[in-house]
Design an enzyme around this catalytic site. Structure first.
Site, short mmCIF file in Angstrom:
data_model
loop_
_atom_site.label_atom_id
_atom_site.label_comp_id
_atom_site.label_asym_id
_atom_site.label_seq_id
_atom_site.Cartn_x
_atom_site.Cartn_y
_atom_site.Cartn_z
N GLY A 351 6.29 1.39 2.16
CA GLY A 351 4.94 1.66 2.67
C GLY A 351 4.70 3.11 3.06
O GLY A 351 3.67 3.69 2.70
N GLY A 374 9.98 -3.99 0.99
CA GLY A 374 11.21 -4.75 1.18
C GLY A 374 11.80 -5.21 -0.15
O GLY A 374 13.01 -5.13 -0.38
#
Ligand code: AMP
Length: 394
Positions: A351, A374
């Site tokens: 992110g 992730g």
């Protein structure tokens, strides 16, 4: 093992369940950033064009296993309808006989968005009965939610046991192609840039990338654990004291594998963050006890820029400093510009690094901006993602 892709499926007239990632920010009942919806359009438009009866499912936020209007996907249905230029039906739940009837009534090329799958606690537990209920809605399954592929949930994994064919969507395919090429077949020199808060989040990634990378450039707070392990003064910089031995081991492994693990040589420090006080740029060795490092310094930027300039493959995950604060954004912005300026395969994930390339205005000059933080880290760690494993082999 190669997996089926949406192009391998015969979609005409079929009820097609597509797991998308519509986990988007909602403000005042409206989608405030539709990047993820846009990213799923190629797959949805293809399915519509092929005459599929399209059933879309996603999670939104963390509603903790019960219905909560705050996490309803209704605003997403409205935005999606605008983007597709056609109506999008909205189902008030994602399983049950009523919803099955709504799915069955869809005409070819029509679209139904199901309510948040996480309104059922069974979703995250990957419960068999819930997976069966989801599968009862459809004939075929496509997963285009790369960002959720590292989770074995009902809508990302369990459902595939109860459908005849499970395939990847275009976004999923693109992610796997770019990350897979970087990991297993990179053009050299292969330069990996890692930053962010903690070494502990990235141990497996470092271990795995030591097999294929030529250079590892470390920045952000995670650098301080390595610097301290080398006996350098780091003042009050963020450090993981219980990972010092591990940092030493990683540096030794890198040496043994002839991978250069590079650390900052200078940094921007401050004695206080908010409001900021005592900002200066110093060599790491000159850091005072009451100072903490919040960005890489200009000499480090120059050194990293040179390394990046030679690269034929770059993977970048994690910012070089507290880039959210303009006093400490320079290093991260310069790395973003350097990565964007080269003629090479460049992959940015996570992110914060994605936000950084957007902030630097260079995201269109990156070969692949990964949507899954992730998931991309797990992939780079060499782990098989449950959502990918669950797809039908070619
Ligand atoms: P991660 O989620 O591990 O990628 O870490 C990202 C966060 O690390 C961002 O919010 C950054 O502000 C923070 N960060 C990066 N460098 C530093 C630093 N030197 N000191 C404190 N926080 C940092």
């Amino acid at each position: 093992m190669k997996k089926l892709t949406i192009k391998d499926l015969d979609l005409q007239g079929k009820k097609l369940f597509i797991r998308v990632d519509f986990n988007v920010p909602i403000e005042n009942g409206k989608v405030s950033d539709d990047t993820r919806i846009q990213a799923s359009l190629p797959t949805i438009n293809y399915a519509i064009g092929q005459g599929a009866r399209v059933i879309l499912a996603s999670h939104l936020g963390r509603p903790k296993g019960g219905p909560n209007p705050k996490y309803s996907l209704k605003p997403v249905a409205d935005r999606l309808a605008e983007l597709l230029g056609q109506p999008v039906k909205f189902a008030t739940d994602c399983v049950g006989t009523e919803i099955e009837a709504e799915a069955a009534q869809l005409g070819n090329g029509e679209v139904l968005l199901l309510e948040n799958v996480r309104f059922h606690a069974a979703e995250e537990k990957n419960e068999e009965n819930f997976s069966r209920q989801l599968a009862a809605l459809c004939d075929l399954y496509v997963n285009d939610a790369f960002g959720s592929a590292h989770r074995a949930h009902s809508s990302t994994a369990g459902i595939t046991q109860f459908v005849s064919q499970a395939a990847s969507g275009f976004l999923m395919e693109k992610e796997l192609e770019y990350l897979g090429k970087a990991l297993y077949n990179p053009d050299h020199p292969f330069v990996v840039i890692l930053g962010g808060a903690k070494v502990s989040d990235k141990i497996e990634v470092i271990e795995n990338l030591l097999k294929s990378a030529d250079v590892l450039l470390i920045g952000g707070a995670m650098a301080y654990t390595f610097l301290k392990a080398q006996g350098l003064p780091i003042g009050k910089s963020l450090v993981e004291n219980d990972k010092l031995d591990l940092a030493k081991q990683l540096m030794e492994k890198a040496r043994a594998r002839k991978v250069r693990l590079e650390l900052p040589i200078d940094h921007v420090v401050a004695t206080q963050l908010e409001p900021v006080e005592g900002i200066r740029t110093v060599k790491i060795s000159e850091t005072a006890e009451n100072e903490a490092g919040y960005d890489i310094g200009p000499e480090t930027v120059e050194k990293y820029r040179k390394e990046i300039g030679e690269a034929k493959t770059v993977v970048w995950n994690g910012p070089m400093g507290i880039f959210e604060n303009s006093n400490f954004a320079h290093g991260t912005m310069e790395v973003a510009r350097a990565v964007a300026s080269i003629d090479a395969t460049t992959v940015v994930g996570g992110g914060d690094s994605v936000a950084a390339v957007n902030q630097a205005g260079v995201s269109d000059k990156i070969s692949h901006v990964s949507t899954g933080g992730g998931a991309s880290l797990e992939f780079l760690s060499g782990l098989e993602l449950p959502g990918v494993k669950a797809l039908t082999d070619k």
